[in-house]
Write a protein that holds these residues in place. Structure first.
Motif, PDB file in Angstrom:
ATOM      1  N   LYS A 277       0.830  -1.198   0.000  1.00  0.00           N
ATOM      2  CA  LYS A 277       0.000   0.000   0.000  1.00  0.00           C
ATOM      3  C   LYS A 277       0.869   1.254   0.000  1.00  0.00           C
ATOM      4  O   LYS A 277       1.764   1.412   0.830  1.00  0.00           O
ATOM      5  CB  LYS A 277      -0.912  -0.005   1.224  1.00  0.00           C
ATOM      6  N   GLY A 278       0.626   2.123  -0.982  1.00  0.00           N
ATOM      7  CA  GLY A 278       1.349   3.383  -1.057  1.00  0.00           C
ATOM      8  C   GLY A 278       2.764   3.281  -1.580  1.00  0.00           C
ATOM      9  O   GLY A 278       3.481   4.284  -1.607  1.00  0.00           O
ATOM     10  N   ALA A 279       3.173   2.085  -2.022  1.00  0.00           N
ATOM     11  CA  ALA A 279       4.565   1.900  -2.468  1.00  0.00           C
ATOM     12  C   ALA A 279       4.765   2.468  -3.864  1.00  0.00           C
ATOM     13  O   ALA A 279       3.857   2.445  -4.701  1.00  0.00           O
ATOM     14  CB  ALA A 279       4.925   0.420  -2.464  1.00  0.00           C
ATOM     15  N   GLU A 280       5.956   3.007  -4.118  1.00  0.00           N
ATOM     16  CA  GLU A 280       6.347   3.423  -5.464  1.00  0.00           C
ATOM     17  C   GLU A 280       6.834   2.184  -6.199  1.00  0.00           C
ATOM     18  O   GLU A 280       7.771   1.515  -5.760  1.00  0.00           O
ATOM     19  CB  GLU A 280       7.456   4.467  -5.392  1.00  0.00           C
ATOM     20  N   ILE A 281       6.215   1.853  -7.314  1.00  0.00           N
ATOM     21  CA  ILE A 281       6.560   0.633  -8.032  1.00  0.00           C
ATOM     22  C   ILE A 281       7.727   0.931  -8.973  1.00  0.00           C
ATOM     23  O   ILE A 281       7.684   1.880  -9.761  1.00  0.00           O
ATOM     24  CB  ILE A 281       5.361   0.084  -8.831  1.00  0.00           C
ATOM     25  N   GLU A 282       8.775   0.105  -8.897  1.00  0.00           N
ATOM     26  CA  GLU A 282       9.973   0.307  -9.702  1.00  0.00           C
ATOM     27  C   GLU A 282      10.493  -1.036 -10.205  1.00  0.00           C
ATOM     28  O   GLU A 282      10.275  -2.078  -9.583  1.00  0.00           O
ATOM     29  CB  GLU A 282      11.076   0.994  -8.893  1.00  0.00           C
ATOM     30  N   TYR A 283      11.216  -0.976 -11.338  1.00  0.00           N
ATOM     31  CA  TYR A 283      11.881  -2.151 -11.891  1.00  0.00           C
ATOM     32  C   TYR A 283      13.366  -2.050 -11.571  1.00  0.00           C
ATOM     33  O   TYR A 283      14.010  -1.050 -11.901  1.00  0.00           O
ATOM     34  CB  TYR A 283      11.661  -2.234 -13.401  1.00  0.00           C
ATOM     35  N   LEU A 284      13.904  -3.102 -10.939  1.00  0.00           N
ATOM     36  CA  LEU A 284      15.305  -3.109 -10.527  1.00  0.00           C
ATOM     37  C   LEU A 284      16.052  -4.251 -11.186  1.00  0.00           C
ATOM     38  O   LEU A 284      15.519  -5.350 -11.367  1.00  0.00           O
ATOM     39  CB  LEU A 284      15.435  -3.249  -8.998  1.00  0.00           C
ATOM     40  N   TYR A 285      17.314  -3.988 -11.531  1.00  0.00           N
ATOM     41  CA  TYR A 285      18.189  -4.988 -12.133  1.00  0.00           C
ATOM     42  C   TYR A 285      19.359  -5.248 -11.188  1.00  0.00           C
ATOM     43  O   TYR A 285      19.669  -4.455 -10.313  1.00  0.00           O
ATOM     44  CB  TYR A 285      18.762  -4.488 -13.458  1.00  0.00           C
ATOM     45  N   ASN A 286      20.039  -6.366 -11.425  1.00  0.00           N
ATOM     46  CA  ASN A 286      21.319  -6.601 -10.757  1.00  0.00           C
ATOM     47  C   ASN A 286      22.221  -7.394 -11.694  1.00  0.00           C
ATOM     48  O   ASN A 286      21.864  -7.643 -12.848  1.00  0.00           O
ATOM     49  CB  ASN A 286      21.139  -7.336  -9.417  1.00  0.00           C
ATOM     50  N   GLU A 287      23.385  -7.778 -11.204  1.00  0.00           N
ATOM     51  CA  GLU A 287      24.361  -8.436 -12.082  1.00  0.00           C
ATOM     52  C   GLU A 287      23.905  -9.812 -12.540  1.00  0.00           C
ATOM     53  O   GLU A 287      24.477 -10.387 -13.471  1.00  0.00           O
ATOM     54  CB  GLU A 287      25.714  -8.554 -11.369  1.00  0.00           C
ATOM     55  N   ARG A 288      22.855 -10.346 -11.964  1.00  0.00           N
ATOM     56  CA  ARG A 288      22.350 -11.668 -12.368  1.00  0.00           C
ATOM     57  C   ARG A 288      21.171 -11.558 -13.327  1.00  0.00           C
ATOM     58  O   ARG A 288      20.628 -12.566 -13.751  1.00  0.00           O
ATOM     59  CB  ARG A 288      21.929 -12.466 -11.127  1.00  0.00           C
ATOM     60  N   THR A 289      20.773 -10.360 -13.688  1.00  0.00           N
ATOM     61  CA  THR A 289      19.625 -10.189 -14.576  1.00  0.00           C
ATOM     62  C   THR A 289      19.955 -10.676 -15.981  1.00  0.00           C
ATOM     63  O   THR A 289      20.887 -10.195 -16.612  1.00  0.00           O
ATOM     64  CB  THR A 289      19.199  -8.709 -14.651  1.00  0.00           C
ATOM     65  N   ASN A 290      19.212 -11.652 -16.467  1.00  0.00           N
ATOM     66  CA  ASN A 290      19.371 -12.104 -17.847  1.00  0.00           C
ATOM     67  C   ASN A 290      18.028 -12.367 -18.513  1.00  0.00           C
ATOM     68  O   ASN A 290      17.969 -12.934 -19.593  1.00  0.00           O
ATOM     69  CB  ASN A 290      20.247 -13.376 -17.909  1.00  0.00           C
ATOM     70  N   GLY A 291      16.962 -11.937 -17.892  1.00  0.00           N
ATOM     71  CA  GLY A 291      15.636 -12.098 -18.456  1.00  0.00           C
ATOM     72  C   GLY A 291      14.612 -11.442 -17.550  1.00  0.00           C
ATOM     73  O   GLY A 291      14.935 -10.974 -16.453  1.00  0.00           O
ATOM     74  N   TRP A 292      13.358 -11.420 -17.996  1.00  0.00           N
ATOM     75  CA  TRP A 292      12.330 -10.703 -17.247  1.00  0.00           C
ATOM     76  C   TRP A 292      12.111 -11.280 -15.860  1.00  0.00           C
ATOM     77  O   TRP A 292      11.775 -10.554 -14.913  1.00  0.00           O
ATOM     78  CB  TRP A 292      11.025 -10.681 -18.039  1.00  0.00           C
ATOM     79  N   GLN A 293      12.327 -12.620 -15.712  1.00  0.00           N
ATOM     80  CA  GLN A 293      12.100 -13.236 -14.404  1.00  0.00           C
ATOM     81  C   GLN A 293      13.062 -12.704 -13.343  1.00  0.00           C
ATOM     82  O   GLN A 293      12.763 -12.748 -12.146  1.00  0.00           O
ATOM     83  CB  GLN A 293      12.242 -14.757 -14.497  1.00  0.00           C
ATOM     84  N   ASN A 294      14.240 -12.222 -13.776  1.00  0.00           N
ATOM     85  CA  ASN A 294      15.241 -11.732 -12.834  1.00  0.00           C
ATOM     86  C   ASN A 294      15.089 -10.250 -12.513  1.00  0.00           C
ATOM     87  O   ASN A 294      15.850  -9.711 -11.706  1.00  0.00           O
ATOM     88  CB  ASN A 294      16.649 -11.965 -13.385  1.00  0.00           C
ATOM     89  N   ILE A 295      14.153  -9.587 -13.169  1.00  0.00           N
ATOM     90  CA  ILE A 295      13.930  -8.170 -12.901  1.00  0.00           C
ATOM     91  C   ILE A 295      13.007  -8.041 -11.696  1.00  0.00           C
ATOM     92  O   ILE A 295      11.888  -8.552 -11.694  1.00  0.00           O
ATOM     93  CB  ILE A 295      13.323  -7.473 -14.126  1.00  0.00           C
ATOM     94  N   GLN A 296      13.499  -7.401 -10.672  1.00  0.00           N
ATOM     95  CA  GLN A 296      12.714  -7.220  -9.463  1.00  0.00           C
ATOM     96  C   GLN A 296      11.660  -6.130  -9.666  1.00  0.00           C
ATOM     97  O   GLN A 296      11.922  -5.129 -10.319  1.00  0.00           O
ATOM     98  CB  GLN A 296      13.620  -6.840  -8.296  1.00  0.00           C
ATOM     99  N   VAL A 297      10.484  -6.346  -9.092  1.00  0.00           N
ATOM    100  CA  VAL A 297       9.432  -5.338  -9.107  1.00  0.00           C
ATOM    101  C   VAL A 297       9.304  -4.820  -7.681  1.00  0.00           C
ATOM    102  O   VAL A 297       8.627  -5.417  -6.840  1.00  0.00           O
ATOM    103  CB  VAL A 297       8.102  -5.912  -9.625  1.00  0.00           C
ATOM    104  N   LYS A 298       9.981  -3.718  -7.415  1.00  0.00           N
ATOM    105  CA  LYS A 298       9.981  -3.155  -6.069  1.00  0.00           C
ATOM    106  C   LYS A 298       8.585  -2.671  -5.707  1.00  0.00           C
ATOM    107  O   LYS A 298       7.926  -1.994  -6.485  1.00  0.00           O
ATOM    108  CB  LYS A 298      10.953  -1.979  -5.997  1.00  0.00           C
TER     109      LYS A 298
END
Length: 383
Positions: A277-298
């Motif tokens: 509730k009230g969170a700012e939604i963001e897409y985060l990457y890291n050094e292990r990102t190699n596809g959409w499944q590895n993209i975090q949805v903050k």
């Protein structure tokens, strides 16, 4: 001499187009090693933007970023006094490319844009989804050809022309009035529609394209018009139907114009259907990102599987700031706030209404060349 002949052959007969030349903002590529890019802000909602009611102001700039050239000379983007046609993207000299870029990103979703293309050789009216890492999905309307539209797709900045560059016939002119161009983008298929009829479906694994080359990083929406020039690749000039005629044109007298009337946008938010509730939604990457499944949805509490698309999201209209997603929400609304009904075909239904049956070679006779022939010709160029 041999190289010149082969290059001429490539330019004249294959006429392979290049990446859409809308003006880009400077972004960090999140998939490069040690890039440490900041998060991408997520749209994470449904929104309807009505350009017939747009004016310069905070509401407009909260959703869109305008390229620097157009910011300095707003005659390139007229937001009113267009007789209800929407925003007029206007050019009258070489080098202009008025471009709107959404400030927020989508990770899979739907896009519907009503657009009326600019008429004239060398002019391209473009609807583009593009990520910071170079994934891209395009609609391109060529001003030299009245009854056609094209789609294209890039992975990591690399075009896949022989696989996914497709031309579609239009029953009526793309210049005389607006058509609705749609993209439905998921982890397993991309549907392209014209006037709410699916004309082509690309599915992951089709045409021997490996799954890792599927566009799968968060994308911004870009709308605009650009033109080829004397400095453009000769093959691109042929593809665009020749060079523009700038003679006798200025900002007030007979400029070239493309119109964008409405935008409907829905971000699937990487499958997120429940948020803090009230969170700012963001897409985060890291050094292990190699596809959409590895993209975090903050800010996401629960994500669905690809087969569960689309998740429910809230909606807003007329370019207002999007709200945050929740586990349940109303459907999309039109400019008046009333529920809208698009009458679109379900993207998972049969593709028999469109698919390849109406695809056609360009009017200039460009053949659909096999990939092997292109590789062979490029090899000869390197000799």
């Amino acid at each position: 001499m041999l190289r010149r002949l082969i290059f001429a052959l490539l330019s004249t007969h294959l006429a392979l187009p290049v990446q859409a030349s809308l003006k880009d903002l400077s972004h960090c590529d999140p998939l490069k090693k040690d890039a440490h890019c900041p998060p991408d802000p997520a749209l994470a909602s449904k929104i309807t933007f009505d350009f017939t009611k747009s004016t310069w102001g905070d509401q407009f700039t909260s959703f869109w970023t305008v390229d620097s050239s157009t910011s300095q000379d707003k005659r390139q983007l007229i937001l009113n006094d267009t007789d209800g046609k929407g925003a007029a993207f206007t050019i009258w000299q070489d080098g202009q490319a008025p471009t709107l870029t959404s400030n927020k990103y989508m990770l899979f979703g739907k896009v519907r844009v009503q657009a009326q293309a600019a008429k004239g050789p060398g002019l391209i009216t473009a609807i583009v989804l593009k990520s910071d890492s170079g994934d891209e999905i395009d609609w391109e309307l060529l001003g030299a050809f009245e009854n056609q539209a094209q789609t294209n797709y890039f992975f990591d900045g690399e075009p896949l022309f022989n696989t996914y560059n497709t031309t579609y016939r239009l029953d009526t002119s793309s210049f005389a009035s607006a058509h609705t161009y749609g993209i439905d983008w998921t982890p397993t298929y991309i549907n392209f529609s014209i006037d709410n009829v699916v004309r082509k479906s690309w599915r992951i694994g089709d045409n021997a394209i490996p799954a890792y080359k599927w566009p799968q990083t968060p994308m911004q929406v870009k709308l605009g018009i650009w033109s080829v020039s004397n400095g453009s690749d000769p093959g691109t000039v042929v593809w665009a139907g020749g060079l523009p005629d700038w003679s006798g044109r200025d900002a007030e007298k007979n400029p070239y114009r493309a119109y964008f009337k409405t935008l409907e946008l829905e971000d699937y938010a990487g499958g997120c259907n429940e948020t803090q509730k009230g969170a700012e939604i963001e897409y985060l990457y890291n050094e292990r990102t190699n596809g959409w499944q590895n993209i975090q949805v903050k800010g996401c509490v629960k994500r669905t599987t690809p087969g569960a698309y689309p998740p429910p999201l809230p909606s807003s209209s007329i370019g207002s700031q999007p709200s945050h997603p929740s586990s349940s929400s109303p459907g999309p609304t039109d400019a008046s706030g009333a529920p809208s009904q698009t009458g679109e075909q379900n993207p998972n239904e049969s593709e028999s209404s469109g698919d390849d049956s109406d695809s056609a070679a360009l009017p200039n006779g460009r053949p659909s060349s096999p990939l092997g022939a292109v590789i062979f010709l490029l090899w000869l160029l390197s000799i």
